[in-house]
Structures are given as structure tokens and as C-alpha cells.
Design a protein around this motif. Structure first.
Motif, short mmCIF file in Angstrom:
data_model
loop_
_atom_site.label_atom_id
_atom_site.label_comp_id
_atom_site.label_asym_id
_atom_site.label_seq_id
_atom_site.Cartn_x
_atom_site.Cartn_y
_atom_site.Cartn_z
N ALA A 72 0.85 -1.19 0.00
CA ALA A 72 0.00 0.00 0.00
C ALA A 72 0.88 1.24 0.00
CB ALA A 72 -0.90 0.02 1.25
N VAL A 73 0.47 2.22 -0.77
CA VAL A 73 1.12 3.53 -0.75
C VAL A 73 0.01 4.58 -0.67
CG1 VAL A 73 2.55 5.19 -2.00
CG2 VAL A 73 3.11 2.75 -2.08
N ASP A 74 0.17 5.47 0.28
CA ASP A 74 -0.81 6.54 0.46
C ASP A 74 -1.08 7.21 -0.88
OD1 ASP A 74 -1.86 9.26 0.98
OD2 ASP A 74 -1.57 8.70 3.07
N PRO A 75 -2.36 7.37 -1.25
CA PRO A 75 -2.68 7.99 -2.54
C PRO A 75 -2.02 9.35 -2.76
CG PRO A 75 -4.65 7.02 -1.58
CD PRO A 75 -3.56 6.92 -0.53
N GLU A 76 -1.78 10.11 -1.70
CA GLU A 76 -1.14 11.41 -1.85
C GLU A 76 0.36 11.31 -2.14
OE1 GLU A 76 -2.00 14.05 1.39
OE2 GLU A 76 -4.16 13.59 1.32
N HIS A 77 0.93 10.12 -1.97
CA HIS A 77 2.37 9.94 -2.16
C HIS A 77 2.71 8.94 -3.27
CE1 HIS A 77 3.39 12.38 1.33
NE2 HIS A 77 2.40 11.77 1.96
N ARG A 78 1.72 8.61 -4.08
CA ARG A 78 1.97 7.66 -5.17
C ARG A 78 2.79 8.31 -6.27
NH1 ARG A 78 -3.87 4.68 -5.02
NH2 ARG A 78 -3.42 3.54 -3.10
N ARG A 79 3.44 7.47 -7.03
CA ARG A 79 4.29 7.87 -8.16
C ARG A 79 5.55 8.60 -7.69
NH1 ARG A 79 1.31 5.99 -12.00
NH2 ARG A 79 -0.90 6.42 -12.25
N ALA A 80 5.94 8.35 -6.44
CA ALA A 80 7.18 8.93 -5.92
C ALA A 80 8.23 7.84 -5.65
CB ALA A 80 6.88 9.70 -4.63
N GLY A 81 7.94 6.60 -6.05
CA GLY A 81 8.91 5.52 -5.89
C GLY A 81 8.79 4.75 -4.59
N ILE A 82 7.82 5.06 -3.76
CA ILE A 82 7.69 4.40 -2.46
C ILE A 82 7.33 2.93 -2.64
CG2 ILE A 82 6.37 4.33 -0.30
CD1 ILE A 82 6.14 7.46 -0.67
N GLY A 83 6.35 2.63 -3.48
CA GLY A 83 5.96 1.25 -3.73
C GLY A 83 7.10 0.45 -4.32
N ARG A 84 7.82 1.04 -5.26
CA ARG A 84 8.97 0.37 -5.87
C ARG A 84 10.04 0.05 -4.82
NH1 ARG A 84 13.07 3.10 -7.40
NH2 ARG A 84 11.89 4.99 -7.80
N ARG A 85 10.30 1.01 -3.92
CA ARG A 85 11.32 0.79 -2.89
C ARG A 85 10.87 -0.27 -1.88
NH1 ARG A 85 12.37 6.23 -4.09
NH2 ARG A 85 11.12 7.22 -2.50
N LEU A 86 9.58 -0.26 -1.53
CA LEU A 86 9.08 -1.30 -0.62
C LEU A 86 9.22 -2.68 -1.25
CD1 LEU A 86 5.94 0.53 0.75
CD2 LEU A 86 7.75 -0.46 2.19
N MET A 87 8.87 -2.80 -2.53
CA MET A 87 8.99 -4.09 -3.20
C MET A 87 10.45 -4.51 -3.33
SD MET A 87 6.14 -5.53 -3.64
CE MET A 87 6.67 -6.83 -4.76
N ARG A 88 11.33 -3.58 -3.62
CA ARG A 88 12.76 -3.92 -3.72
C ARG A 88 13.28 -4.44 -2.38
NH1 ARG A 88 16.36 0.81 -4.96
NH2 ARG A 88 14.56 1.19 -6.25
N ARG A 89 12.89 -3.78 -1.28
CA ARG A 89 13.32 -4.24 0.04
C ARG A 89 12.76 -5.62 0.34
NH1 ARG A 89 14.73 -1.72 4.86
NH2 ARG A 89 15.83 -0.27 3.51
N ALA A 90 11.48 -5.84 0.03
CA ALA A 90 10.88 -7.16 0.25
C ALA A 90 11.62 -8.21 -0.56
CB ALA A 90 9.40 -7.14 -0.12
N GLU A 91 11.93 -7.91 -1.82
CA GLU A 91 12.67 -8.85 -2.67
C GLU A 91 14.06 -9.14 -2.11
OE1 GLU A 91 12.65 -6.92 -6.47
OE2 GLU A 91 10.53 -7.42 -6.85
N GLU A 92 14.74 -8.11 -1.64
CA GLU A 92 16.07 -8.30 -1.04
C GLU A 92 15.98 -9.18 0.20
OE1 GLU A 92 17.27 -4.26 -0.32
OE2 GLU A 92 17.83 -3.92 -2.42
N ASN A 93 15.01 -8.90 1.07
CA ASN A 93 14.86 -9.69 2.29
C ASN A 93 14.55 -11.15 1.97
OD1 ASN A 93 15.27 -7.33 3.74
ND2 ASN A 93 13.15 -7.11 4.37
N LEU A 94 13.68 -11.37 1.00
CA LEU A 94 13.33 -12.74 0.63
C LEU A 94 14.51 -13.46 -0.03
CD1 LEU A 94 9.71 -12.04 -0.61
CD2 LEU A 94 10.35 -13.31 1.45
#
Length: 141
Positions: A72-94
Motif C-alpha cells: 500500500a502507498v498513500d494515494p497522496e504519495h503515489r508515483r514517488a517511488g515508495i511502492g517500488r522501494r518497498l517491493m525492492r526491500r521485500a525482494e532483497e529480504n526474501l
């Protein structure tokens, strides 16, 4: 900043999920959080911007496949790379856990989110997702 979930985050996380329209009547978000904290709690990630929780990703690995829920990314903060960074961190951890493949589910009509994942390199698997509720989160009527 991306960090692991802390108990003080619960209200803000659930409110974020509400704003992102992720909550469904058959999934009690309080129970989902409590359940996640019993298994690989460190893989429950929150994105924080100026002290405010603006993103989440709930990852896990069962020894065969990894999964991500509640991205989830707050609608007011979308398209700023937050979702991409969260997914990258999840992928790294996994990956650190030896996870060979990551799965996730997206509702079929959510074309914007499907495109987001396609841009991250995810592809549609030719499978049918099945589910069976073992414990009901909603009171019997």
C-alpha cells in the motif's frame, strides 16, 4: 525510510489500508497484523516519510515461494517511488532467505496496479488462484 513494523504503527497502518481500499469485510486488519507478527515479523515493512507511515508491504517465505500482501502507498504519495522501494526491500529480504520466486495476487480489475507490477518485472503466471477460508474473521450471521 523503510523499516519493520512496530506495534505503535497499528492504527496508522490500518488507516492507510482503508485509504488504499485494501480492507475487505472477510479480512479483519487487526487479526491480519496479529497473525503476521507471529511469523517473520521482520518482513512486515512500513515506509515512513516525515514521521508519517505512507506505505506498507507484508512479505513472507514458506520455504518454497515468497509472497507479498498489503502493498500500500498513500494515494497522496503515489508515483514517488515508495511502492517500488518497498517491493525492492521485500525482494532483497526474501532473497537473503533463499527464496527463489515471489508471488503476489492482484484483483483482476485493478489495471493500474497490474501495470505497476509489470514495470517491476512481474509477469502473469498461467495459474488459477484458489482459496479456502479456514478461520472466519467475520461473525456468523
Amino acid at each position: 525510510m523503510i523499516r519493520s513494523y512496530e506495534s505503535a504503527d497499528e492504527s496508522a497502518v490500518i488507516e492507510l489500508w482503508r485509504r488504499c481500499e485494501l480492507i475487505r469485510p472477510w479480512n479483519d486488519p487487526h487479526k491480519d497484523i496479529r497473525r503476521k507478527l507471529t511469523t517473520q515479523a521482520e518482513l512486515f515493512l512500513v515506509g515512513v516519510l516525515y514521521g508519517e507511515i505512507v506505505g506498507t508491504a507484508m512479505a513472507g517465505y514458506d520455504g518454497h515461494r515468497g509472497w507479498v500482501n498489503y502493498l500500500a502507498v498513500d494515494p497522496e504519495h503515489r508515483r514517488a517511488g515508495i511502492g517500488r522501494r518497498l517491493m525492492r526491500r521485500a525482494e532483497e529480504n526474501l532473497t537473503e532467505l533463499g527464496c527463489p520466486k515471489l508471488n503476489l495476487q492482484v484483483r483482476t480489475g485493478n489495471h493500474e496496479v497490474l501495470e505497476f507490477y509489470r514495470r517491476l518485472g512481474y509477469r502473469v503466471d498461467e495459474v488459477v488462484s484458489l482459496g479456502k477460508r479456514l478461520i472466519s474473521d467475520t461473525p456468523e450471521v
